[in-house]
Design an enzyme around this catalytic site. Structure first.
Site, mmCIF file in Angstrom:
data_model
loop_
_atom_site.group_PDB
_atom_site.id
_atom_site.type_symbol
_atom_site.label_atom_id
_atom_site.label_comp_id
_atom_site.label_asym_id
_atom_site.label_seq_id
_atom_site.Cartn_x
_atom_site.Cartn_y
_atom_site.Cartn_z
ATOM 1 C CE1 TYR A 61 -3.077 -2.942 0.147
ATOM 2 C CE2 TYR A 61 -3.486 -2.372 2.705
ATOM 3 C CZ TYR A 61 -3.661 -3.211 1.531
ATOM 4 O OH TYR A 61 -4.795 -4.284 1.536
ATOM 5 C CG HIS A 127 -1.277 -8.760 -0.374
ATOM 6 N ND1 HIS A 127 -0.973 -7.463 -0.134
ATOM 7 C CD2 HIS A 127 -2.618 -8.700 -0.578
ATOM 8 C CE1 HIS A 127 -1.799 -6.576 -0.356
ATOM 9 N NE2 HIS A 127 -2.758 -7.276 -0.568
ATOM 10 N N PRO A 227 -15.713 -4.600 3.245
ATOM 11 C CG PRO A 227 -15.583 -3.714 5.773
ATOM 12 C CD PRO A 227 -14.831 -4.004 4.299
ATOM 13 C CG LEU A 228 -17.876 0.156 4.840
ATOM 14 C CD1 LEU A 228 -17.320 1.145 5.223
ATOM 15 C CD2 LEU A 228 -19.204 0.228 5.526
ATOM 16 N N GLY A 229 -18.378 -2.327 0.469
ATOM 17 C CA GLY A 229 -18.666 -2.302 -0.879
ATOM 18 C C GLY A 229 -17.985 -1.145 -1.409
ATOM 19 N N GLY A 231 -17.195 1.433 -0.426
ATOM 20 C CA GLY A 231 -17.878 2.840 -0.012
ATOM 21 C C GLY A 231 -19.419 2.958 -0.740
ATOM 22 C CG PHE A 232 -22.527 1.099 -3.886
ATOM 23 C CD1 PHE A 232 -22.930 1.929 -4.815
ATOM 24 C CD2 PHE A 232 -23.533 0.317 -3.534
ATOM 25 C CE1 PHE A 232 -24.074 2.144 -5.609
ATOM 26 C CE2 PHE A 232 -24.834 0.454 -4.234
ATOM 27 C CZ PHE A 232 -25.097 1.239 -5.095
HETATM 28 N N1 LIG Z 1 -6.415 -8.518 1.167
HETATM 29 C C1 LIG Z 1 -6.710 -8.018 -0.302
HETATM 30 O O1 LIG Z 1 -6.478 -8.406 -1.097
HETATM 31 C C2 LIG Z 1 -7.497 -6.867 0.192
HETATM 32 C C3 LIG Z 1 -8.225 -6.015 -0.948
HETATM 33 C C4 LIG Z 1 -8.989 -5.052 -0.615
HETATM 34 C C5 LIG Z 1 -8.911 -4.463 0.584
HETATM 35 N N2 LIG Z 1 -8.227 -5.214 1.621
HETATM 36 C C6 LIG Z 1 -8.442 -4.476 3.017
HETATM 37 O O2 LIG Z 1 -9.666 -4.196 3.387
HETATM 38 C C7 LIG Z 1 -9.921 -3.048 3.914
HETATM 39 C C8 LIG Z 1 -11.286 -2.524 3.621
HETATM 40 O O3 LIG Z 1 -11.358 -2.411 2.131
HETATM 41 P P1 LIG Z 1 -11.626 -1.254 1.217
HETATM 42 O O4 LIG Z 1 -11.002 -0.058 2.167
HETATM 43 O O5 LIG Z 1 -11.053 -1.410 -0.050
HETATM 44 O O6 LIG Z 1 -13.302 -0.759 1.072
HETATM 45 P P2 LIG Z 1 -14.230 -0.769 2.142
HETATM 46 O O7 LIG Z 1 -14.079 -0.704 3.591
HETATM 47 O O8 LIG Z 1 -15.494 -1.371 1.616
HETATM 48 O O9 LIG Z 1 -14.569 0.959 1.737
HETATM 49 C C9 LIG Z 1 -13.981 2.069 1.924
HETATM 50 C C10 LIG Z 1 -14.413 3.268 1.337
HETATM 51 O O10 LIG Z 1 -15.501 3.585 2.075
HETATM 52 C C11 LIG Z 1 -15.699 4.994 2.660
HETATM 53 N N3 LIG Z 1 -16.245 4.829 3.977
HETATM 54 C C12 LIG Z 1 -15.702 4.437 5.021
HETATM 55 N N4 LIG Z 1 -16.475 4.538 6.203
HETATM 56 C C13 LIG Z 1 -17.625 5.301 5.844
HETATM 57 C C14 LIG Z 1 -18.538 5.754 6.196
HETATM 58 N N5 LIG Z 1 -18.865 5.533 7.506
HETATM 59 N N6 LIG Z 1 -19.475 6.826 5.555
HETATM 60 C C15 LIG Z 1 -19.221 6.898 4.289
HETATM 61 N N7 LIG Z 1 -18.197 6.175 3.598
HETATM 62 C C16 LIG Z 1 -17.209 5.604 4.410
HETATM 63 C C17 LIG Z 1 -14.047 5.215 2.557
HETATM 64 O O11 LIG Z 1 -14.185 6.671 2.178
HETATM 65 P P3 LIG Z 1 -12.700 7.630 2.633
HETATM 66 O O12 LIG Z 1 -11.817 6.848 1.661
HETATM 67 O O13 LIG Z 1 -13.351 8.907 1.952
HETATM 68 O O14 LIG Z 1 -12.366 7.771 4.136
HETATM 69 C C18 LIG Z 1 -13.633 4.573 1.415
HETATM 70 O O15 LIG Z 1 -13.655 5.099 0.134
HETATM 71 C C19 LIG Z 1 -8.739 -2.084 3.026
HETATM 72 O O16 LIG Z 1 -8.464 -0.873 3.632
HETATM 73 C C20 LIG Z 1 -7.625 -3.256 3.026
HETATM 74 O O17 LIG Z 1 -6.982 -3.144 4.378
HETATM 75 C C21 LIG Z 1 -7.460 -6.223 1.606
#
Ligand SMILES: NC(=O)c1ccc[n+]([C@@H]2O[C@H](COP(=O)([O-])OP(=O)(O)OC[C@H]3O[C@@H](n4cnc5c(N)ncnc54)[C@H](OP(=O)(O)O)[C@@H]3O)[C@@H](O)[C@H]2O)c1
Length: 338
Positions: A61, A127, A227-229, A231-232
């Site tokens: 990252y 990873h 878990p938040l799709g 952000g969607f």
């Molecule tokens: N192992 C793997 O291959 C892999 C792949 C993907 C992700 N991951 C891990 O999983 C974690 C979570 O996945 P992700 O970050 O990609 O997606 P996510 O958690 O589904 O969504 C993140 C997005 O949601 C927004 N957000 C978070 N909380 C919010 C709220 N309460 N209200 C409105 N918007 C909100 C964030 O906005 P802002 O950015 O504006 O704060 C960001 O754009 C990653 O950070 C990473 O550590 C691992």
């Protein structure tokens, strides 16, 4: 915050973690929010209270800048955090390549320890598996890191959704996680798996089929990524809004204007449940992941402190059976990786 116990060695963490990726990688505005990102990590630790907050990062990252950022916080508050980082992917000029060679893995761990300013990584994850190296060799090297006291426990990330063909409407073909399950069986012969990290959310529930039960049956923790799709599911994104070219959503089939509009019923459904609980759609999406098993720890990504605080609040939401049934009846998400 409620605590959850995962994996070999009974590791204890707060129920809701923090995904640190968006602060440095793959999201619009990543890399431009140093101080705001620091405040976000501090907010997540504050929200954890007595429980250690799981901070999920990876050497790729940034690359590297996310671990450096986390290291600045750990230097002051190591005892309040549970640190998960990952090795095995190298960011090149043109491509991201896997490297699972034992010597490389050991050097990568030392480099992560330096950047994170800590003597021990709580959870060290592979990873991606290097197709050129038998996974047992990579895992064996990681097990030696545990023996050396550099790492407390080992985890494996599932193969990415794009590596698996899906049907036209984004539903997985049967056995989507077969490859990951085969790898898990192999590495378990070498050293216990403490956690699996894979996508799990209301709009991507595929892990419920076999991966989550595999973990549950063995006491292996499940870190729910995305878990938040992306952000969607928070309901804060607008169909047709733009993303920076290196934002993963710029190429994600569910984030075209058409698909974002078509998937609005999911947000409407989450909002309906949220209103009954005095919560936000994001909190309901996270509460849903928490209800999938006591070994599940969602790691919502965020780069704003107020999101980290809000997301931690999901641990206090108690979904009813009626809520869960209502959410199960929501239409499946449209938009495939094919
Ligand atoms: N192992 C793997 O291959 C892999 C792949 C993907 C992700 N991951 C891990 O999983 C974690 C979570 O996945 P992700 O970050 O990609 O997606 P996510 O958690 O589904 O969504 C993140 C997005 O949601 C927004 N957000 C978070 N909380 C919010 C709220 N309460 N209200 C409105 N918007 C909100 C964030 O906005 P802002 O950015 O504006 O704060 C960001 O754009 C990653 O950070 C990473 O550590 C691992």
């Amino acid at each position: 915050m409620e605590r959850r116990t995962i994996g070999a060695g009974a590791l204890e963490v707060g129920a809701v973690g923090l995904g640190c990726m968006p602060m440095s990688w793959a999201y619009t505005g990543s890399r431009q929010r140093g101080d705001a990102s620091l405040r976000t990590v501090h907010a997540a630790l504050d929200a954890g209270g007595e429980a250690a907050t799981l901070l999920d990062t990876a050497d790729m990252y940034g690359p590297f800048t996310n671990e450096l950022l986390i290291g600045r916080v750990l230097k002051e508050r190591r005892g309040e955090a549970f640190v998960s980082t990952k090795c095995g992917l190298l960011v090149g000029e043109q491509h991201i390549v896997a490297n699972g060679r034992p010597g490389y893995v050991k050097r990568a761990c030392d480099a992560s320890l330096r950047r994170l300013q800590t003597e021990t990584i709580d959870l060290y994850q592979l990873h991606r598996v290097d197709p050129e190296v038998p996974v047992e060799e990579t895992w064996g090297a990681m097990a030696e890191l545990v023996a050396a006291g550099k790492v407390r426990a080992l985890g494996l990330c599932a193969v990415g959704a794009r590596a698996v063909r899906r049907t036209a409407h984004g539903r997985p073909r049967p056995g989507m996680h077969d490859t990951t399950l085969r790898l898990l069986e192999r590495v378990q012969q070498v050293f216990p798996v403490s956690a699996v990290e894979a996508e799990l959310s209301v709009w991507s529930p595929e892990a419920l089929d076999a991966l989550l039960p595999w973990c549950a049956a063995r006491g292996v923790g499940f870190l729910a990524a995305m878990p938040l799709g992306n952000g969607f599911l928070t309901g804060t994104l607008t169909p047709g809004q733009g993303f920076e070219p290196d934002d993963l959503r710029a190429r994600h089939p569910r984030f075209t204007a058409e698909m974002m509009a078509a998937n609005q019923p999911l947000v409407v459904g989450l909002r309906r449940v949220a209103e009954r609980h005095g919560a936000t759609p994001a909190q309901i999406a996270l509460a849903w992941t928490l209800r999938q098993g006591p070994h599940v720890v969602p790691i919502p990504g965020a780069k704003r402190a107020r999101w980290a605080e809000e997301n931690a609040g999901a641990a206090a939401v108690r979904l009813t059976e009626a809520d869960l049934a209502e959410m199960a009846a929501l239409p499946p998400a449209l938009g495939s990786w094919d």
